[in-house]
Design a protein around this motif. Structure first.
Motif, PDB file in Angstrom:
ATOM      1  N   GLU A  35       0.837  -1.205   0.000  1.00  0.00           N
ATOM      2  CA  GLU A  35       0.000   0.000   0.000  1.00  0.00           C
ATOM      3  C   GLU A  35       0.868   1.250   0.000  1.00  0.00           C
ATOM      4  N   VAL A  36       1.948   1.211   0.772  1.00  0.00           N
ATOM      5  CA  VAL A  36       2.855   2.359   0.825  1.00  0.00           C
ATOM      6  C   VAL A  36       3.585   2.527  -0.500  1.00  0.00           C
ATOM      7  N   ILE A  37       4.081   1.425  -1.063  1.00  0.00           N
ATOM      8  CA  ILE A  37       4.888   1.496  -2.281  1.00  0.00           C
ATOM      9  C   ILE A  37       4.044   1.766  -3.518  1.00  0.00           C
ATOM     10  N   TYR A  38       2.960   0.991  -3.669  1.00  0.00           N
ATOM     11  CA  TYR A  38       2.196   1.039  -4.908  1.00  0.00           C
ATOM     12  C   TYR A  38       0.854   1.753  -4.806  1.00  0.00           C
ATOM     13  N   GLY A  39       0.445   2.099  -3.593  1.00  0.00           N
ATOM     14  CA  GLY A  39      -0.843   2.737  -3.410  1.00  0.00           C
ATOM     15  C   GLY A  39      -2.003   1.761  -3.544  1.00  0.00           C
ATOM     16  N   ALA A  40      -1.686   0.463  -3.489  1.00  0.00           N
ATOM     17  CA  ALA A  40      -2.714  -0.576  -3.598  1.00  0.00           C
ATOM     18  C   ALA A  40      -3.438  -0.690  -2.261  1.00  0.00           C
ATOM     19  N   SER A  41      -4.727  -0.457  -2.281  1.00  0.00           N
ATOM     20  CA  SER A  41      -5.482  -0.507  -1.034  1.00  0.00           C
ATOM     21  C   SER A  41      -5.551  -1.922  -0.489  1.00  0.00           C
TER      22      SER A  41
END
Length: 79
Positions: A35-41
């Motif tokens: 989530e931090v790296i890719y913004g994937a929830s």
């Protein structure tokens, strides 16, 4: 676990789960880091969800693993 997964290159999610040492907390931590790296929830809705990446907020105190925190920050800064 990140280095092990990178080294072993599992071909699918099942192989990832079969890596030695891969546990529930590891999966949760990887989801939070993604989530931090890719913004994937991730499905975690707790506003303090990032505190679970390396320890819990379950009311049971434990020593803060500063070496693990430092290594994670180092890896994230290299991305």
């Amino acid at each position: 676990m990140l280095w092990l997964a990178h080294d072993k290159q599992p071909k699918d999610f099942e192989e990832l789960l079969l890596l030695q040492g891969f546990r529930t907390r590891t999966l949760q931590s990887l989801a939070l880091v993604s989530e931090v790296i890719y913004g994937a929830s991730s499905r975690f809705t707790d506003p303090a969800r990032f505190s679970f990446a390396h320890g819990g907020k379950d009311g049971h105190p434990f020593p803060v693993p500063t070496k693990v925190y430092d290594e994670t920050i180092h890896v994230l800064r290299q991305l």
